[in-house]
Structures are given as structure tokens and as C-alpha cells.
Design a protein around this motif. Structure first.
Motif, PDB file in Angstrom:
ATOM      1  N   PRO A 232      35.508  16.089  52.109  1.00  0.00           N
ATOM      2  CA  PRO A 232      36.134  15.189  53.087  1.00  0.00           C
ATOM      3  C   PRO A 232      36.349  15.907  54.414  1.00  0.00           C
ATOM      4  CG  PRO A 232      37.381  15.234  51.018  1.00  0.00           C
ATOM      5  CD  PRO A 232      36.397  16.352  50.956  1.00  0.00           C
ATOM      6  N   PHE A 233      36.468  15.138  55.477  1.00  0.00           N
ATOM      7  CA  PHE A 233      36.948  15.694  56.744  1.00  0.00           C
ATOM      8  C   PHE A 233      38.278  15.001  57.026  1.00  0.00           C
ATOM      9  CE2 PHE A 233      37.458  16.766  61.119  1.00  0.00           C
ATOM     10  CZ  PHE A 233      36.802  17.983  61.248  1.00  0.00           C
ATOM     11  N   PRO A 234      39.339  15.789  57.223  1.00  0.00           N
ATOM     12  CA  PRO A 234      40.676  15.189  57.306  1.00  0.00           C
ATOM     13  C   PRO A 234      40.936  14.509  58.640  1.00  0.00           C
ATOM     14  CG  PRO A 234      40.822  17.534  57.694  1.00  0.00           C
ATOM     15  CD  PRO A 234      39.373  17.245  57.364  1.00  0.00           C
ATOM     16  N   SER A 235      41.985  13.722  58.686  1.00  0.00           N
ATOM     17  CA  SER A 235      42.389  13.080  59.937  1.00  0.00           C
ATOM     18  C   SER A 235      42.799  14.139  60.948  1.00  0.00           C
ATOM     19  CB  SER A 235      43.553  12.116  59.689  1.00  0.00           C
ATOM     20  OG  SER A 235      44.711  12.844  59.331  1.00  0.00           O
ATOM     21  N   SER A 236      42.810  13.771  62.208  1.00  0.00           N
ATOM     22  CA  SER A 236      43.097  14.747  63.268  1.00  0.00           C
ATOM     23  C   SER A 236      44.491  15.346  63.119  1.00  0.00           C
ATOM     24  CB  SER A 236      42.938  14.097  64.641  1.00  0.00           C
ATOM     25  OG  SER A 236      43.848  13.032  64.808  1.00  0.00           O
ATOM     26  N   GLU A 237      45.460  14.575  62.598  1.00  0.00           N
ATOM     27  CA  GLU A 237      46.812  15.108  62.429  1.00  0.00           C
ATOM     28  C   GLU A 237      46.814  16.286  61.460  1.00  0.00           C
ATOM     29  OE1 GLU A 237      46.043  11.944  62.412  1.00  0.00           O
ATOM     30  OE2 GLU A 237      47.088  11.255  64.206  1.00  0.00           O
ATOM     31  N   ILE A 238      45.956  16.237  60.456  1.00  0.00           N
ATOM     32  CA  ILE A 238      45.857  17.343  59.492  1.00  0.00           C
ATOM     33  C   ILE A 238      45.004  18.469  60.068  1.00  0.00           C
ATOM     34  CG2 ILE A 238      45.042  17.996  57.200  1.00  0.00           C
ATOM     35  CD1 ILE A 238      47.438  16.195  57.042  1.00  0.00           C
ATOM     36  N   TYR A 239      43.835  18.117  60.580  1.00  0.00           N
ATOM     37  CA  TYR A 239      42.900  19.148  61.048  1.00  0.00           C
ATOM     38  C   TYR A 239      43.488  19.985  62.185  1.00  0.00           C
ATOM     39  CZ  TYR A 239      38.790  21.455  62.913  1.00  0.00           C
ATOM     40  OH  TYR A 239      37.913  22.415  63.354  1.00  0.00           O
ATOM     41  N   ARG A 240      44.293  19.359  63.033  1.00  0.00           N
ATOM     42  CA  ARG A 240      44.828  20.076  64.195  1.00  0.00           C
ATOM     43  C   ARG A 240      45.790  21.196  63.819  1.00  0.00           C
ATOM     44  NH1 ARG A 240      47.127  15.921  68.445  1.00  0.00           N
ATOM     45  NH2 ARG A 240      47.621  14.720  66.581  1.00  0.00           N
ATOM     46  N   THR A 241      46.227  21.237  62.568  1.00  0.00           N
ATOM     47  CA  THR A 241      47.106  22.329  62.151  1.00  0.00           C
ATOM     48  C   THR A 241      46.334  23.625  61.926  1.00  0.00           C
ATOM     49  OG1 THR A 241      46.901  21.817  59.780  1.00  0.00           O
ATOM     50  CG2 THR A 241      48.653  20.688  61.010  1.00  0.00           C
ATOM     51  N   LEU A 242      45.013  23.565  61.866  1.00  0.00           N
ATOM     52  CA  LEU A 242      44.192  24.753  61.625  1.00  0.00           C
ATOM     53  C   LEU A 242      44.167  25.626  62.878  1.00  0.00           C
ATOM     54  CD1 LEU A 242      42.272  26.083  59.526  1.00  0.00           C
ATOM     55  CD2 LEU A 242      40.395  24.842  60.609  1.00  0.00           C
ATOM     56  N   PRO A 243      44.588  26.878  62.784  1.00  0.00           N
ATOM     57  CA  PRO A 243      44.628  27.732  63.984  1.00  0.00           C
ATOM     58  C   PRO A 243      43.282  27.954  64.662  1.00  0.00           C
ATOM     59  CG  PRO A 243      46.019  28.659  62.259  1.00  0.00           C
ATOM     60  CD  PRO A 243      45.261  27.525  61.630  1.00  0.00           C
ATOM     61  N   VAL A 244      42.177  27.847  63.904  1.00  0.00           N
ATOM     62  CA  VAL A 244      40.845  28.041  64.500  1.00  0.00           C
ATOM     63  C   VAL A 244      40.122  26.699  64.618  1.00  0.00           C
ATOM     64  CG1 VAL A 244      40.556  30.452  63.832  1.00  0.00           C
ATOM     65  CG2 VAL A 244      39.974  28.652  62.196  1.00  0.00           C
ATOM     66  N   ARG A 245      40.869  25.664  64.919  1.00  0.00           N
ATOM     67  CA  ARG A 245      40.318  24.308  64.958  1.00  0.00           C
ATOM     68  C   ARG A 245      39.223  24.169  66.006  1.00  0.00           C
ATOM     69  NH1 ARG A 245      45.734  21.482  67.606  1.00  0.00           N
ATOM     70  NH2 ARG A 245      45.474  22.351  69.693  1.00  0.00           N
TER      71      ARG A 245
END
Length: 852
Positions: A232-245
Motif C-alpha cells: 500500500p501507499f499511505p495517505s499523506s497524513e501518514i507518509y508525511r511523518t517519515l523524516p526522509v519523505r
């Protein structure tokens, strides 16, 4: 001893990519051109698409995945290794959908631990016999790359699990990221060893290799490259928590085509590109494209399928190997529900067991009759979360069996060991219903396998060509990738135990004719959309997306993961200061047009007033008798008139040319077709409505136009509101003499017939009629409205308004697709260039000459 990849890690982190070709090669390279494509892309060779004959006649595709589709086994005498194809690997079956004449090469790692002294021999064997190129990862990098970054960071995050606590999911570990980068670099080196950049396609797979496109694109800027995400690719609210986004997004955007299983995953990716990178996508004729520095990255939505031939061949052996009749005897008089899942925290196995328990409570008639067979494949990862869920599952099995079991009856049959496809096929055959309760899963092909097995295995006493209708039932989570494809399944929210329990009861209680209809619908879809269909469709889109690669002029810019390729028209090039100064000095009648925001002053600056240096340069240019200088802007006339009051001889065209004055001493004239603005009373309330409901938006009211700005609004919502507002305004203003246009973060309503192109043509025509036909023209701008000026200048050349020998310099700010033939990088270069023109001649005095 540390590997060279590991010792170069600090270079990678600082943005310095070493030249990979300097490293020792273990495998022969198959190169028809012994240089980087970018070296060929010069003035003598605008295209590398090939007038040069290649030694490879047909195209070839290099499939890159974390693991090769090969099984490795140590020989019984402990001398060397034996290898065989892995029939269960998806990547092995991709070739079935590719053109027959296409050669397939695989790059990936092996599941076995190969000693360093054996790696060269193993590599040679795999290349010669299997066309596989193994990537051997040093143990320290492998552990942090796979078990660290992939399994502790990406896998949980992509399945919507945030690391709220250090012992659940784990805090971000920078050393894991560095190992991930190092591992991707090693994979890239293996691709580079065997690639022929003119003839080869590269297809990269899954989240293990998300930064690989940057390494390959930096080396071969015109390489034809696709990427497919199997998770899956997560929603932006989840993905944006990744420090190397940003690093991962930018790396993926170096591919030409990015594939996802479902629209939801693609939508989340596009939302991340919009919110994090400010990119917008467009849909045209069914294709979704993302514009990125002149390149269009295709977005492909296509769920993968199963290999029909493999499963059908297994079905012929299922009776013989696993004696389906014995399973039927074991479960005689029972209704079997089946679960087949990896032992994973996201598969929802315990939720399934709780639902089974609830069904037995709510519907006592199934006690003693319904059996849930749960096959749990061995876990691929490890960690505290996994240990906890395993303990929960075993506790649930024990409790349910103790509560509802009896002599000869166990409601839960838990199989906690590796199960082959042959054995699975036997269980599929006897199961009335398959249950998948994953809380998040990329695709999950288990329902597809079940459907094909239910279709293909004959019943007791039947001939091999089994006659009679087939039936099957599916209860599937709505959070798995295959769910949208299975319209006849009962979809459930696995977190709702009571609802799932009712779904289980409904599935096994349903009348046979209904089960048969649902099965027929599912089998038709699964048999048509197999793995060959998927790979064929992806490759055709990759071909289409890359068809212009070798005809375009490309530049690689940026360091580290900020690297990207700018693709432009072959004639588009940077404006040479020496060339324009030389032309400027030769010519006798010059016109200079320039935009303001984004051209003379940076878009991001808060102070919009021109600097003293800018005013001085403009005054010097205006003082030359041979020059006619105009500021052409969308800004209001009084702001521009006030800011440029020191420039008495500067012409100003304000509000995109609705108002114009030729110098500070002259009155403003109206160049628009109408001077009735009753339409503002219609348009402004509509804009106000959207402003009130869109936080961060605002209305700019000009004398001749209304502009709605949404630069500071939420990117997704602002863009959506702008599209709806555009439709709304076009509808209510259909009978008014106005034009409604969208631009960069704006929606504008202005009178018809007003544009920068119209005013530029008017000025040039006026000069020609007064006997001052222009033989030098410089036009600079940065946005869509300036493209009208560039187009008007091209028309003026062909219509005779400009001298036939005129030197034309249409210049945009920034490297991007444009009707201009030249570009400068930013506003500082624009000012520097104008400064060079101002200093090119000694001006006798400020009061000489007159404006047209």
C-alpha cells in the motif's frame, strides 16, 4: 573489512555521488556505446535514438527486485551450490506478458548466504544459466537495510502504523536509512554492469528499492525506467511523518512510470506529491500524468494477477500428492472456512478468530459443524509486535477450542508451518469459504488462488473434465488491494468483530445458485486479468511513456536525492550573455518587455518593491534612444506607477495590458474592448463564498479584474475548490464579456481580449507604423500569462511586424516547458543580464530621445 559501498556512505549523505563506473566489475558489461548517454547529448548529437546501429537487435528488460526468482541450495557434498527457478516468484512470471523476442535479465539478491570466496563463481553461473545478476549485500548493511529500514520503518508506515512508542515500530534510525541508501547503490552498480542504456528497459519493484531510480537516472539520464509498488501507499497524513519523505518521493519521480495496485494507493501518492512537492497531476484520455521539470511521469493503476498455468498444473497433482479425498473425509459433515495468511501483525488473523468465536456464539447451529482452518505462513520479519500477536493468536485458538470443541470436533485448526502451493490447493478445494481479514495489505492474491482452485478441481467421482456448476464464497477485508476487483465478495471491516461474524454466517448459509453466480463472475475476472495481462499492460504503458526519450534534450541537475532530469525542446537553451550583448550592440531599434513578479522580483519575497539597483538598470536602458522598454505585469496600475516613478521613460502595461502608458508623462489609456464592470457584482459574491470556505485563500480586486488566490490554502483542497469555482464562474458569467482562467494558484476573471500577448503586439505594431521597425526584441517572463507574449512575438516575426532579420530573444525564468527558446535560472540572472545590456553602451545623457 568494510565494503566500498559502505565507506562511500558519507559521500552519499552529503550529496556527492561517486562515479560508479570506476569500481571493479565482476561481470561482463553488455554495452553498445561505451559512454554515458548524457555525453552523447551535445550540439553534434541532439538525439541518441539511434541512427547508430546497435549490436543488440531486440529490446531487453532488466527486472530489479529485492530477491531473484531463483532458489539456491548447498550441494550435498558441500562443494558449491545448485540453483533452480522459483516457480512461486511473481517476478519469474512477468516474462509471460512481455514480447516473445524480448530478453529478460534479473537483478536481485539471493536468499542464501554466499561466502565472499564463492560469489564470483556463483555470479558467473547465474548469469550464464539463468540470466540473473546477484547483488551481494554485506551482512552489516543487509541487516539494517532489510530488517531495519524496510521492516521497521517502511513496512509498518506503509501499513498505517505510526511509531508512537519506541518499542512499537521503533523510532527513526538514521543508520537504517544510510544502510538502505547503500543497499540501493549496490543494486544500481549491478544494473550498471550489464545495462545497455540505448536498448534496455528497467523495471524496478517494491518498497525495498524506492531510491534506486535516482542512482540509475543520474548515470543514464535517458534510461527507460518503470517502478511498481506492491505494498500500500499511505495517505499523506501518514507518509508525511517519515523524516526522509522528500528524498523518497523525488527518487521515485526519476522513474518514467510508477505503478500501483489500486486507485487509492495512486491517489495517496499524488496527494503526497502535491502537499510535499507542490506538484499537480493531469488526467488525459484515461492516462494520469505528473508534470515534473518538463518530464511527464505516468501513473499506472493495475492490480497484479496470478499465474493461471502454474496453478492449473498444480491442480492436476493436488489429488495425487495431498489426497483431497482424505481431507474431505477428515472434515466430513463439516463446513470448512479457510484462512491463508503470513504470520504478520497486519493480516488480522486474531480478528478472524474472534469473528469465528462470535459467530459460534450468535449462531449455535454452527457449533460442531463449522471449522476454521487457519494456515499461517512463517513470518518474514521479527520484533516485539510480532511476538505479541503470535501469543494472542495461540491463546485465542486454545480458548475457542476449549469452549466450543468436543470429541472429534475442533472449531479452529491452526497450521503453523510452511505450506506448499500443492497443499494449499487441497485445502482450497474443500473449503466452502475463504476469509481474509487483513487490516491493510497491498494486494493479497490468496482469493484469486482460491477461485481458480474451486473452478479447476473435480469433485469425487467426476472425470478430469469436471462437469456441473462451481461455487465459492469470499469474505474479504475492504482494506486489501484485491477487494475492489472482487465485486461478488462479502466485504467487511475486520475491526468490526460482530459484523464480520455475520458475514461468515451469511457466506456459508447462502444458497448454492447465488454462490455459483458469484463464483462465475470472479473466475471470469481472475482468468482474464492474470500476471501476464498485468505485465503486458505495464510494459505497453512504459513504452508509450518513453517513446520520445531520445528525441528530447535533457539536463541532469541537483545533488544527492535532489537530482532530477529537466527535459526540454531540443532548441531550448540557456540565454548566453555574450550572444545577446553582441546582438544588442549591432541593432538600431530595440524593444525590451519584462514581467515583474517572478522575473524582476522573486515570487517568495514579502517586500515586492523594486530595489535601487533594478531601478538604476531600467533607467539606463530607457535612456538609450534605440530602446523601447515596457514593464508588462498583472499587477494594478497604481502600484506599478508608484514603485517605478523614478523611471520616467519606462512604459508600463498593467493588469495584463488592460491599462497602458508609454511614459510617466503620459496618461493611462485603456486597451481592453469594454469598460463595463457590472459582471464584478456577479463574480465577487461567488469568489467570496469560496474564500469563506477555503482557509488561506483571498480575493484580489483590481480595476479591471478579480483574482482568487489559493497559494496559502491546503494544496489538495485549494486545487479542488479552484476547479469547482472555475466551473461555477464560467456558468454564471456565460453571457458576460469576460474570460475566466486558472493559473498558478489563482483563478482570474478579466475582460475578453486582454492579454500580455495582445499588448505586446500592439506596441510592436505602433513602432512599425512610426517607421521604427524592431530589429532586436527581448521578452522575459516566468508564468503562463507570459507565454502569450512569447507566442505573439513569434506571430509578429512571420507577419512582418518585426524585421525579417530581427534578433529575437524570448526568455522564460527557470528550466521548464515554454514557447520561449531561451531560459535563465532565476531573477538574479535576469537582473545580471539586464545589467550587462545597460552597461554595454555609454549613454550620453538621460534626456535624449523619445518614446514611440
Amino acid at each position: 573489512m568494510l565494503s566500498k559501498s559502505y565507506t562511500n556512505l558519507l559521500d552519499l549523505a552529503s550529496g556527492n555521488f561517486p562515479v560508479m563506473m570506476r569500481e571493479k566489475k565482476r561481470l561482463p558489461r553488455v554495452m553498445t556505446v561505451p559512454v554515458d548517454i548524457s555525453e552523447l547529448d551535445d550540439d553534434q548529437a541532439n538525439s541518441v535514438a539511434s541512427d547508430v546501429p546497435s549490436s543488440v537487435i531486440q529490446d531487453r528488460i532488466i527486472i530489479v527486485a529485492n530477491q531473484l526468482p531463483v532458489k539456491a541450495k548447498r550441494r550435498p557434498d558441500n562443494k558449491g551450490w545448485s540453483f533452480s527457478w522459483d516457480d512461486d516468484s511473481l517476478f519469474f512470471h512477468i516474462k509471460d506478458g512481455l514480447p516473445e523476442e524480448m530478453e529478460v535479465l534479473y537483478v536481485g539478491s539471493l536468499r542464501a548466504d554466499i561466502d565472499a570466496s564463492e560469489q564470483d563463481d556463483v555470479s558467473q553461473i547465474l548469469l550464464e544459466k539463468f540470466k540473473c545478476v546477484p547483488a551481494f549485500l554485506p551482512p552489516d548493511i543487509l541487516s539494517k537495510y532489510y530488517h531495519g529500514f524496510c521492516k521497521q520503518h517502511l513496512w509498518p508506515l506503509f501499513h498505517y502504523m505510526l511509531p508512537f512508542a519506541a518499542d512499537h515500530g521503533g523510532r527513526f534510525d538514521r543508520s537504517f536509512w544510510e544502510a538502505y541508501v547503500a543497499a540501493n547503490k549496490i543494486f544500481s552498480q549491478k544494473v550498471i554492469e550489464v545495462i545497455n542504456p540505448e536498448d534496455d528497459y528497467v523495471w524496478i519493484h517494491d518498497y525495498h528499492l524506492m531510491v534506486l531510480p535516482t542512482f540509475l537516472r543520474r548515470r543514464f539520464i535517458k534510461l527507460r525506467m518503470g517502478f511498481f509498488l506492491h505494498s500500500p501507499f499511505p495517505s499523506s497524513e501518514i507518509y508525511r511523518t517519515l523524516p526522509v519523505r522528500e528524498e523518497i518521493l523525488k527518487a521515485l519521480l526519476n522513474a518514467d512510470l510508477i505503478g500501483f495496485h489500486t486507485f487509492d494507493y495512486a491517489r495517496h501518492f499524488l496527494s503526497c506529491c502535491s502537499r510535499i512537492l507542490g506538484l499537480e497531476y493531469q488526467s488525459k484520455r484515461g492516462y494520469i500524468g505528473l508534470e515534473y521539470y518538463g518530464r511527464t511521469i505516468g501513473i499506472k493503476i493495475m492490480p497484479v494477477g496470478i499465474h493461471m498455468g502454474q496453478i492449473q498444473s498444480v491442480l492436476k497433482l493436488a489429488d495425487k500428492e495431498w489426497r483431497v479425498s482424505e481431507l474431505r473425509q477428515q472434515f466430513e459433515g463439516k463446513t470448512v472456512l479457510l484462512g491463508v495468511d503470513d504470520m504478520d501483525i497486519f493480516k488480522g488473523v486474531n480478528l478472524k478468530l474472534l469473528a469465528m468465536e462470535q459467530m459460534l456464539k450468535q449462531h449455535p447451529k454452527w457449533q460442531g459443524r463449522a471449522v476454521m482452518v487457519q494456515i499461517a505462513n512463517p513470518p518474514r520479519g521479527k520484533g516485539r509486535d510480532l511476538e505479541e500477536i503470535q501469543a494472542e493468536i495461540h491463546a485465542s485458538c486454545k480458548r475457542i477450542n476449549e469452549t466450543f470443541g468436543g470429541p472429534g470436533y475442533e472449531p479452529i485448526v491452526f497450521i503453523d508451518r510452511p505450506v506448499t502451493l500443492s497443499e494449499r490447493a487441497a485445502y482450497y478445494t474443500v473449503a466452502e469459504c475463504l476469509v481474509v481479514t487483513a487490516v491493510r495489505d497491498g494486494m493479497n492474491l490468496t482469493p484469486y488462488e482460491y477461485i481458480v482452485c474451486r473452478e479447476g478441481v473435480p469433485g469425487p467421482g467426476s472425470s478430469s473434465k469436471s462437469s456441473g456448476p462451481k461455487k465459492s464464497m469470499l469474505v474479504v477485508s475492504e482494506f486489501i488491494g484485491c477487494s475492489p476487483s472482487l465485486s461478488g465478495a462479502i466485504r467487511i471491516n475486520p475491526w468490526n468483530i460482530e459484523s464480520t461474524a455475520e458475514a461468515l454466517n451469511e457466506a456459508i448459509s447462502m444458497a448454492d445458485p447465488e454462490k455459483q453466480l458469484r463464483h462465475e463472475k470472479h473466475y471470469k475476472y481472475v482468468s482474464m486479468h492474470d500476471v501476464a495481462y498485468w505485465s503486458r499492460s505495464f510494459f505497453q504503458d512504459l513504452e508509450r511513456n518513453c517513446k520520445d526519450h531520445f528525441r528530447r534534450r535533457c539536463w541532469g541537475i541537483g545533488l544527492s536525492f535532489g537530482f532530477r532530469v529537466v527535459a526540454l525542446d531540443p532548441n531550448f537553451r540557456k540565454l548566453s550573455i555574450d550572444v545577446i550583448v553582441s546582438s544588442y550592440l549591432r541593432c538600431k531599434s530595440r524593444a525590451i518587455f519584462f514581467d515583474y513578479d517572478g522575473t524582476i522580483i522573486p515570487q517568495a519575497t514579502m517586500n515586492k518593491k523594486p530595489s535601487e539597483r533594478v531601478l538604476s538598470i531600467i533607467n539606463t536602458l530607457c535612456a538609450d534612444d534605440k530602446n523601447t522598454v515596457f514593464l508588462v505585469s498583472g499587477r494594478a496600475r497604481y502600484s506599478l506607477g508608484d514603485w517605478f516613478s523614478p523611471c520616467a521613460r519606462l512604459g508600463i502595461a498593467a493588469e495584463h495590458g488592460y491599462f497602458m502608458r508609454r511614459s510617466a508623462n503620459e496618461e493611462w489609456e485603456i486597451c481592453g474592448l469594454g469598460n463595463e464592470f457590472g459582471w464584478m457584482q456577479i463574480a465577487e459574491p461567488v469568489m467570496q463564498l469560496y474564500t469563506e470556505s477555503t482557509d488561506g485563500s483571498s480575493i484580489e480586486k483590481k480595476e479591471s479584474a478579480l483574482v482568487w488566490h489559493h497559494r496559502d490554502a491546503d494544496p489538495g483542497f485549494g486545487s479542488s475548490q479552484a476547479k469547482e469555482m472555475l466551473d461555477h464562474l464560467e456558468s454564471v458569467l456565460a453571457n458576460e464579456p469576460v474570460t475566466v482562467k486558472s493559473g498558478q494558484f489563482i483563478v482570474e476573471v478579466k475582460p475578453q481580449g486582454v492579454s500580455k500577448g495582445v499588448i505586446a503586439e500592439k506596441i510592436l505594431t505602433s513602432m512599425s507604423e512610426k517607421g521604427r521597425q524592431v530589429d532586436f526584441i527581448l521578452c522575459i517572463g516566468d508564468d503562463r500569462s507570459d507565454e502569450d507574449m512569447f507566442e505573439a512575438i513569434g506571430s509578429a516575426t512571420s507577419s512582418g511586424i518585426l524585421s525579417s532579420s530581427a534578433s529575437v530573444f524570448a526568455c522564460t525564468v527557470g528550466q521548464k516547458p515554454s514557447k520561449a527558446k531561451y531560459y535563465l535560472d532565476d531573477t538574479s540572472e535576469v537582473i545580471m543580464m539586464l545589467g550587462e545590456l545597460a552597461e554595454a553602451l555609454d549613454i550620453p545623457g538621460p534626456n535624449m530621445g523619445s518614446s514611440p
